[in-house]
Design a protein around this motif. Structure first.
Motif, PDB file in Angstrom:
ATOM      1  N   TYR A 160       0.829  -1.196   0.000  1.00  0.00           N
ATOM      2  CA  TYR A 160       0.000   0.000   0.000  1.00  0.00           C
ATOM      3  C   TYR A 160       0.865   1.247   0.000  1.00  0.00           C
ATOM      4  CZ  TYR A 160       0.857  -0.227   5.044  1.00  0.00           C
ATOM      5  OH  TYR A 160       1.455  -0.307   6.273  1.00  0.00           O
ATOM      6  N   GLU A 161       0.223   2.348  -0.427  1.00  0.00           N
ATOM      7  CA  GLU A 161       0.840   3.668  -0.440  1.00  0.00           C
ATOM      8  C   GLU A 161      -0.071   4.594   0.355  1.00  0.00           C
ATOM      9  OE1 GLU A 161       0.750   4.628  -4.565  1.00  0.00           O
ATOM     10  OE2 GLU A 161       2.144   3.030  -5.109  1.00  0.00           O
TER      11      GLU A 161
ATOM     12  N   GLU B  53      -1.051   8.544   0.992  1.00  0.00           N
ATOM     13  CA  GLU B  53      -0.944   9.893   0.453  1.00  0.00           C
ATOM     14  C   GLU B  53      -1.816  10.830   1.268  1.00  0.00           C
ATOM     15  OE1 GLU B  53      -2.299   9.819  -3.564  1.00  0.00           O
ATOM     16  OE2 GLU B  53      -0.770   8.395  -4.216  1.00  0.00           O
TER      17      GLU B  53
END
Length: 87
Positions: A78-79, A81
């Motif tokens: 996952y990222e 932001e």
């Protein structure tokens, strides 16, 4: 708020008939240079403010392990932001 993008894919050792069907269709359409196709799932989670990075990582990993990914067959990453910046 944070926007978490979760990517779930089959492990290398797991057969993926849907991806194989797409790969064969691409070959029939003349895309002979495509050597492999991976097919997976994508999720976006919006997380409210107030958690540390470590708390958010723990929570996202727990969600993925319990609900979004099958540990025996799939991997995930996952990222994270900033939600406002992502819009």
């Amino acid at each position: 708020m944070a926007l978490v993008k979760v990517y779930v894919n089959y492990k290398q050792s797991i057969l993926n008939p849907e991806a194989e069907a797409v790969h064969k269709a691409l070959k029939r359409l003349g895309y002979a240079d495509i050597e492999d196709v991976k097919l997976g799932k994508y999720f976006e989670l919006t997380v409210a403010d107030g958690k540390s990075q470590a708390e958010m990582d723990h929570e996202i990993n727990e969600i993925c392990d319990k609900l979004l990914a099958n540990y025996n067959m799939e991997n995930y990453h996952y990222e994270i932001e900033d939600a406002e910046a992502a819009q």
